[in-house]
Scaffold this motif. Sequence first.
Motif, PDB file in Angstrom:
ATOM      1  N   MET A   1      49.661  14.635  16.060  1.00  0.00           N
ATOM      2  CA  MET A   1      48.701  15.256  16.987  1.00  0.00           C
ATOM      3  C   MET A   1      47.368  14.494  16.946  1.00  0.00           C
ATOM      4  O   MET A   1      46.873  14.179  15.873  1.00  0.00           O
ATOM      5  CB  MET A   1      48.485  16.722  16.554  1.00  0.00           C
ATOM      6  CG  MET A   1      47.302  17.409  17.196  1.00  0.00           C
ATOM      7  SD  MET A   1      47.592  17.794  18.935  1.00  0.00           S
ATOM      8  CE  MET A   1      47.985  19.532  18.820  1.00  0.00           C
ATOM      9  N   ILE A   2      46.827  14.223  18.141  1.00  0.00           N
ATOM     10  CA  ILE A   2      45.478  13.649  18.200  1.00  0.00           C
ATOM     11  C   ILE A   2      44.551  14.714  18.788  1.00  0.00           C
ATOM     12  O   ILE A   2      44.779  15.203  19.895  1.00  0.00           O
ATOM     13  CB  ILE A   2      45.416  12.392  19.102  1.00  0.00           C
ATOM     14  CG1 ILE A   2      46.446  11.354  18.655  1.00  0.00           C
ATOM     15  CG2 ILE A   2      44.003  11.811  19.117  1.00  0.00           C
ATOM     16  CD1 ILE A   2      46.468  10.096  19.522  1.00  0.00           C
ATOM     17  N   TYR A   3      43.534  15.078  18.043  1.00  0.00           N
ATOM     18  CA  TYR A   3      42.468  15.909  18.592  1.00  0.00           C
ATOM     19  C   TYR A   3      41.361  14.972  19.065  1.00  0.00           C
ATOM     20  O   TYR A   3      40.869  14.163  18.285  1.00  0.00           O
ATOM     21  CB  TYR A   3      41.881  16.829  17.520  1.00  0.00           C
ATOM     22  CG  TYR A   3      42.846  17.816  16.920  1.00  0.00           C
ATOM     23  CD1 TYR A   3      43.158  18.997  17.582  1.00  0.00           C
ATOM     24  CD2 TYR A   3      43.417  17.592  15.672  1.00  0.00           C
ATOM     25  CE1 TYR A   3      44.035  19.923  17.025  1.00  0.00           C
ATOM     26  CE2 TYR A   3      44.290  18.503  15.101  1.00  0.00           C
ATOM     27  CZ  TYR A   3      44.598  19.669  15.785  1.00  0.00           C
ATOM     28  OH  TYR A   3      45.459  20.578  15.221  1.00  0.00           O
ATOM     29  N   VAL A   4      40.977  15.081  20.333  1.00  0.00           N
ATOM     30  CA  VAL A   4      39.842  14.284  20.807  1.00  0.00           C
ATOM     31  C   VAL A   4      38.683  15.257  20.928  1.00  0.00           C
ATOM     32  O   VAL A   4      38.661  16.112  21.810  1.00  0.00           O
ATOM     33  CB  VAL A   4      40.122  13.605  22.157  1.00  0.00           C
ATOM     34  CG1 VAL A   4      39.126  12.478  22.386  1.00  0.00           C
ATOM     35  CG2 VAL A   4      41.534  13.052  22.204  1.00  0.00           C
ATOM     36  N   ILE A   5      37.748  15.133  20.006  1.00  0.00           N
ATOM     37  CA  ILE A   5      36.786  16.206  19.782  1.00  0.00           C
ATOM     38  C   ILE A   5      35.382  15.818  20.233  1.00  0.00           C
ATOM     39  O   ILE A   5      34.852  14.775  19.834  1.00  0.00           O
ATOM     40  CB  ILE A   5      36.742  16.564  18.282  1.00  0.00           C
ATOM     41  CG1 ILE A   5      38.159  16.915  17.794  1.00  0.00           C
ATOM     42  CG2 ILE A   5      35.755  17.698  18.013  1.00  0.00           C
ATOM     43  CD1 ILE A   5      38.248  17.167  16.313  1.00  0.00           C
ATOM     44  N   GLY A   6      34.776  16.673  21.040  1.00  0.00           N
ATOM     45  CA  GLY A   6      33.351  16.545  21.335  1.00  0.00           C
ATOM     46  C   GLY A   6      32.601  17.372  20.318  1.00  0.00           C
ATOM     47  O   GLY A   6      32.808  18.582  20.244  1.00  0.00           O
ATOM     48  N   ILE A   7      31.750  16.704  19.523  1.00  0.00           N
ATOM     49  CA  ILE A   7      31.072  17.445  18.444  1.00  0.00           C
ATOM     50  C   ILE A   7      29.721  17.990  18.904  1.00  0.00           C
ATOM     51  O   ILE A   7      28.980  18.561  18.106  1.00  0.00           O
ATOM     52  CB  ILE A   7      30.895  16.591  17.168  1.00  0.00           C
ATOM     53  CG1 ILE A   7      30.040  15.331  17.451  1.00  0.00           C
ATOM     54  CG2 ILE A   7      32.246  16.196  16.594  1.00  0.00           C
ATOM     55  CD1 ILE A   7      29.535  14.654  16.171  1.00  0.00           C
ATOM     56  N   GLY A   8      29.403  17.816  20.205  1.00  0.00           N
ATOM     57  CA  GLY A   8      28.102  18.294  20.672  1.00  0.00           C
ATOM     58  C   GLY A   8      27.012  17.300  20.335  1.00  0.00           C
ATOM     59  O   GLY A   8      27.297  16.195  19.857  1.00  0.00           O
ATOM     60  N   PRO A   9      25.744  17.669  20.566  1.00  0.00           N
ATOM     61  CA  PRO A   9      24.657  16.706  20.445  1.00  0.00           C
ATOM     62  C   PRO A   9      24.407  16.185  19.031  1.00  0.00           C
ATOM     63  O   PRO A   9      23.899  15.080  18.883  1.00  0.00           O
ATOM     64  CB  PRO A   9      23.443  17.475  20.952  1.00  0.00           C
ATOM     65  CG  PRO A   9      23.799  18.920  20.904  1.00  0.00           C
ATOM     66  CD  PRO A   9      25.283  18.978  21.093  1.00  0.00           C
ATOM     67  N   GLY A  10      24.715  16.941  18.004  1.00  0.00           N
ATOM     68  CA  GLY A  10      24.423  16.404  16.684  1.00  0.00           C
ATOM     69  C   GLY A  10      24.661  17.398  15.572  1.00  0.00           C
ATOM     70  O   GLY A  10      25.659  17.322  14.877  1.00  0.00           O
TER      71      GLY A  10
ATOM     72  N   SER B   1      33.730  12.185  19.317  1.00  0.00           N
ATOM     73  CA  SER B   1      32.668  11.642  20.172  1.00  0.00           C
ATOM     74  C   SER B   1      31.498  12.607  20.054  1.00  0.00           C
ATOM     75  O   SER B   1      31.706  13.802  19.844  1.00  0.00           O
ATOM     76  CB  SER B   1      33.073  11.640  21.660  1.00  0.00           C
ATOM     77  OG  SER B   1      34.251  10.927  21.893  1.00  0.00           O
ATOM     78  N   SER B   2      30.284  12.127  20.245  1.00  0.00           N
ATOM     79  CA  SER B   2      29.176  13.075  20.351  1.00  0.00           C
ATOM     80  C   SER B   2      29.243  13.696  21.739  1.00  0.00           C
ATOM     81  O   SER B   2      29.921  13.186  22.631  1.00  0.00           O
ATOM     82  CB  SER B   2      27.832  12.380  20.121  1.00  0.00           C
ATOM     83  OG  SER B   2      27.458  11.642  21.242  1.00  0.00           O
ATOM     84  N   GLY B   3      28.568  14.805  21.926  1.00  0.00           N
ATOM     85  CA  GLY B   3      28.594  15.487  23.220  1.00  0.00           C
ATOM     86  C   GLY B   3      29.968  16.048  23.502  1.00  0.00           C
ATOM     87  O   GLY B   3      30.584  16.672  22.639  1.00  0.00           O
ATOM     88  N   ASP B   4      30.464  15.817  24.713  1.00  0.00           N
ATOM     89  CA  ASP B   4      31.819  16.223  25.087  1.00  0.00           C
ATOM     90  C   ASP B   4      32.696  14.981  25.129  1.00  0.00           C
ATOM     91  O   ASP B   4      32.280  13.952  25.675  1.00  0.00           O
ATOM     92  CB  ASP B   4      31.786  16.895  26.471  1.00  0.00           C
ATOM     93  CG  ASP B   4      33.187  17.206  26.963  1.00  0.00           C
ATOM     94  OD1 ASP B   4      33.929  17.885  26.234  1.00  0.00           O
ATOM     95  OD2 ASP B   4      33.542  16.763  28.067  1.00  0.00           O
ATOM     96  N   SER B   5      33.889  15.080  24.596  1.00  0.00           N
ATOM     97  CA  SER B   5      34.758  13.892  24.518  1.00  0.00           C
ATOM     98  C   SER B   5      35.283  13.469  25.889  1.00  0.00           C
ATOM     99  O   SER B   5      35.709  12.342  26.083  1.00  0.00           O
ATOM    100  CB  SER B   5      35.932  14.163  23.580  1.00  0.00           C
ATOM    101  OG  SER B   5      36.662  15.285  24.035  1.00  0.00           O
ATOM    102  N   GLY B   6      35.215  14.379  26.868  1.00  0.00           N
ATOM    103  CA  GLY B   6      35.714  14.082  28.210  1.00  0.00           C
ATOM    104  C   GLY B   6      34.656  13.531  29.153  1.00  0.00           C
ATOM    105  O   GLY B   6      34.945  13.257  30.317  1.00  0.00           O
ATOM    106  N   ILE B   7      33.422  13.411  28.684  1.00  0.00           N
ATOM    107  CA  ILE B   7      32.324  12.886  29.514  1.00  0.00           C
ATOM    108  C   ILE B   7      31.802  11.614  28.860  1.00  0.00           C
ATOM    109  O   ILE B   7      31.083  11.664  27.861  1.00  0.00           O
ATOM    110  CB  ILE B   7      31.202  13.929  29.671  1.00  0.00           C
ATOM    111  CG1 ILE B   7      31.751  15.164  30.389  1.00  0.00           C
ATOM    112  CG2 ILE B   7      30.000  13.336  30.401  1.00  0.00           C
ATOM    113  CD1 ILE B   7      30.743  16.267  30.625  1.00  0.00           C
ATOM    114  N   TYR B   8      32.142  10.463  29.426  1.00  0.00           N
ATOM    115  CA  TYR B   8      31.796   9.163  28.854  1.00  0.00           C
ATOM    116  C   TYR B   8      32.196   9.095  27.370  1.00  0.00           C
ATOM    117  O   TYR B   8      31.563   8.367  26.598  1.00  0.00           O
ATOM    118  CB  TYR B   8      30.300   8.855  29.017  1.00  0.00           C
ATOM    119  CG  TYR B   8      29.732   9.039  30.413  1.00  0.00           C
ATOM    120  CD1 TYR B   8      30.227   8.334  31.504  1.00  0.00           C
ATOM    121  CD2 TYR B   8      28.685   9.928  30.647  1.00  0.00           C
ATOM    122  CE1 TYR B   8      29.702   8.502  32.776  1.00  0.00           C
ATOM    123  CE2 TYR B   8      28.139  10.108  31.913  1.00  0.00           C
ATOM    124  CZ  TYR B   8      28.658   9.395  32.978  1.00  0.00           C
ATOM    125  OH  TYR B   8      28.117   9.570  34.227  1.00  0.00           O
TER     126      TYR B   8
END
Lengths: 241, 241
Positions: A1-10, A77-84
Amino acid sequence: MIYVIGIGPGGKEYMTLEAIEAIKNSDVIVGYKTYINLIEDMISDKEVVQNGMRKEIDRCKMAVEIAKEGKDVAVVSSGDSGIYGMAGLILELVVKEDDDIKVKVVPGVTASIAAASVLGAPIMHDFCHISLSDLLTPWEVIEKRLRLAAEADFVVCLYNPRSKGRSEHLARAFEIMGEFKDGSTPVGIVKDAGREGEEKYICTFDTMNFEIVDMTTMVIVGNKSTFIDKDMMITPRGYTV
Amino acid sequence: MIYVIGIGPGGKEYMTLEAIEAIKNSDVIVGYKTYINLIEDMISDKEVVQNGMRKEIDRCKMAVEIAKEGKDVAVVSSGDSGIYGMAGLILELVVKEDDDIKVKVVPGVTASIAAASVLGAPIMHDFCHISLSDLLTPWEVIEKRLRLAAEADFVVCLYNPRSKGRSEHLARAFEIMGEFKDGSTPVGIVKDAGREGEEKYICTFDTMNFEIVDMTTMVIVGNKSTFIDKDMMITPRGYTV
């Protein structure tokens, strides 16, 4: 399983419970080193694969290989992983594979939303995101989008607004939008939104200081109704109050 | 203190730690009853002020009055409070007051981000949000934005796409965008993203079924590069993979 995670701003406080859980459930954490540093205290017991800027393809290929070994891997990724972020690249790689690799995109708070919450309520009405980086997008496409977005009176959120190698893009973007954006249009600038050392500036289109903007900055240009009051930038939704 | 909180798409797992903490710290919770229901189990010990749709101004005025009494009040919106949520209205009311009322906007995962994570990675490149509700925005403005957004080749996220009272808006929006969006452009539809009963459909611009769309649905129209593979909608960022 791959989780592609947006961790938010910081900070951890901006992560969703789902993102925290997905990191906990992963055997391996893959990410750009700046983002890995942001979640350091959560992953001390994990295998970590990190590398530098512009190594996104290598990083994502490694994540796919790790998943094929049967491990659970988190690509952060920082922020959302689906946005850039990394969601697109991971999925582009996975659809090419014969193996049935499961991917879960775990959404997060993107930079425009984080910056908006610091500025007040600048993106309360229709808005767009435009990245000023021409590493992967022809500059003519970016110019066209800037012009049409300004003509449409969108609130415009500029991602990757200014780097050392592209110091003139932001000024050029303002020049283009200036055809439709009035000089008194409010502009909000947030550096390191949701991170240590967060800084906020509110000015107008005409008084914009490009020099304070770097790659960790979000620039939000208002629409015709946006106003500044008590050091906040507010775009009305249209209610009569 | 007024916390204006975006609770994300629905389930608690999509809330940020900051949002959960802000709800915990509040004496009173104010919100539209559907959203109050989503967080019911978190607020059993709180005073709750809820009312129906289109009562936003009353609701926000009540929150301001409660804050003036010295209480901590949480105004909850689904998604992000700063995107078609309550942040703008609260701040518009607060700046009119002489009292120094503190407001903290607590960001959340907005509907487009939640829907995108269900569809794959459709908003990986420049995109815009357009609300098709003309309750507060003249329909001509909405049409103009649709046309220019399509011309700019933005990925387009449609909020409030279709209600009983405005059943024709979505078809008209597609007609307008059709001047620039090719018939084969992928379209993603997510009903109740992140909530019980979530449904996902992926089709093309030409094969769009407007009837399945209602007010709890997010519609995302791709750009010229968006493709469908293995039942996912992916907009490439531009990497060569």
